[in-house]
Design a protein around this motif. Structure first.
Motif, PDB file in Angstrom:
ATOM      1  N   PHE A 151      47.083  32.878  31.192  1.00 58.85           N
ATOM      2  CA  PHE A 151      45.865  33.682  31.326  1.00 58.85           C
ATOM      3  C   PHE A 151      45.438  33.727  32.782  1.00 58.85           C
ATOM      4  O   PHE A 151      45.139  32.691  33.389  1.00 58.85           O
ATOM      5  N   GLY A 152      45.418  34.912  33.372  1.00 58.50           N
ATOM      6  CA  GLY A 152      44.878  35.096  34.713  1.00 58.50           C
ATOM      7  C   GLY A 152      43.380  35.313  34.630  1.00 58.50           C
ATOM      8  O   GLY A 152      42.890  36.449  34.712  1.00 58.50           O
ATOM      9  N   SER A 153      42.652  34.235  34.469  1.00 54.80           N
ATOM     10  CA  SER A 153      41.228  34.330  34.147  1.00 54.80           C
ATOM     11  C   SER A 153      40.410  34.971  35.255  1.00 54.80           C
ATOM     12  O   SER A 153      39.462  35.728  34.993  1.00 54.80           O
ATOM     13  N   GLY A 154      40.744  34.701  36.519  1.00 57.72           N
ATOM     14  CA  GLY A 154      39.966  35.266  37.617  1.00 57.72           C
ATOM     15  C   GLY A 154      40.060  36.778  37.672  1.00 57.72           C
ATOM     16  O   GLY A 154      39.039  37.475  37.740  1.00 57.72           O
ATOM     17  N   ASP A 155      41.278  37.313  37.627  1.00 55.91           N
ATOM     18  CA  ASP A 155      41.437  38.765  37.649  1.00 55.91           C
ATOM     19  C   ASP A 155      40.881  39.403  36.383  1.00 55.91           C
ATOM     20  O   ASP A 155      40.369  40.531  36.427  1.00 55.91           O
TER      21      ASP A 155
END
Length: 287
Positions: A151-155
């Motif tokens: 999971f690329g949570s920031g983007d």
């Protein structure tokens, strides 16, 4: 250094801590790995490197790997010009254990990435970072080429304008868990915590675990120990599992066999992370 914390002792399916390091910062990477003991290392050719520095990053990664280093690399999104360059580099660079595809949004992108890698025998992690990627997560997870979802949570927060603890972002995490489970993949890898202290990292880990995730990206080496500890079975869980399996009974109810299976799973994870009696004492002190 405890052997269960070395980057080569845990398979990618079970890896808890995924240390993300810019490809331009390999000069002290061996010392960092030796000090922190991540389960996996990802050398970044994407957001951790300015576009104009990516050729230099590839050169530095190649030099480090040629000296015996082993790591994953994060390649640029399939919609970018750097994607094919990164994949050509990954396919011929020694020591590359696998590829993390940034901003994965479809099964077609996964298959195109695998095809471009040719005979490359490393793993492929799909890093899902957008609303489109989350909605396509089931088809991405069911691609034959995928090792694991992350999971690329920031983007994703940037894409949706949602906060990290919002229903939108937590729902995205849950969707990745369900997509992974339905496809027979291991639990997905969560995005990194940026907490400045160990207590904040611990809370972040425990929330991820409660949601069903099985590991975490990290950009701060000092977070690795906490991640490895929190995503491993606790001493109490290991002891309870051993006791349950050692004292089986013929007097059972409907919960007994599921509890046995859960206990076996805990001990299996303890073996994978090489947790023994000495480790338990250390873990008790660090929790």
């Amino acid at each position: 250094m405890n052997s269960r914390n070395t980057s080569e002792s845990v398979s990618p399916r079970d890896a808890r801590s995924w240390l993300l390091v810019p490809g331009t910062r390999t000069h002290d990477l061996d010392d960092t790995i030796g000090r922190c003991g991540p389960d996996a290392v990802i050398l970044d050719l994407e957001d951790g490197v300015l576009p104009e520095d990516r050729p230099r990053a590839r050169d530095e990664v190649h030099d480090w790997a040629s000296r015996g280093g082993k790591a994953w690399i994060r390649v640029n999104a399939a919609t970018t010009a750097d994607w094919s360059i990164d994949l050509d580099f990954a396919a011929r660079c020694p020591g590359i254990l696998g590829v993390v595809l940034a901003k994965a949004e479809s099964a077609a992108q996964i298959e195109a990435t695998a095809a471009a890698l040719g005979d490359f025998d490393g793993g492929l992690v799909a890093l899902v970072e957008s609303a489109t990627g989350i909605l396509e997560a089931v088809s991405i997870a069911r691609s034959n080429s995928v090792t694991r979802l992350a999971f690329g949570s920031g983007d994703f927060r940037h894409d949706t304008a949602a906060t990290d603890d919002s229903a939108t972002v937590m729902g995205a995490r849950a969707h990745l868990v369900l997509a992974s489970r339905s496809a027979g993949l291991p639990a997905p890898i969560d995005g990194p915590s940026l907490a400045p202290h160990a207590g904040g990292v611990r809370d972040y880990c425990r929330r991820s675990i409660a949601t069903g995730l099985g590991g975490m990206l990290c950009v701060k080496p000092d977070h690795v120990r906490t991640i490895n500890t929190e995503f491993a079975p606790s001493p109490e869980e290991v002891r309870s599992a051993r006791d349950l399996l050692a004292h089986r009974t013929d007097s059972i109810d409907g919960s007994y066999l599921p509890r046995l299976r859960a206990a076996e799973a805990i001990l299996d994870r303890a073996r994978k992370y090489r947790i023994d009696a000495a480790d338990e004492a250390l873990m008790s002190m660090s929790r």
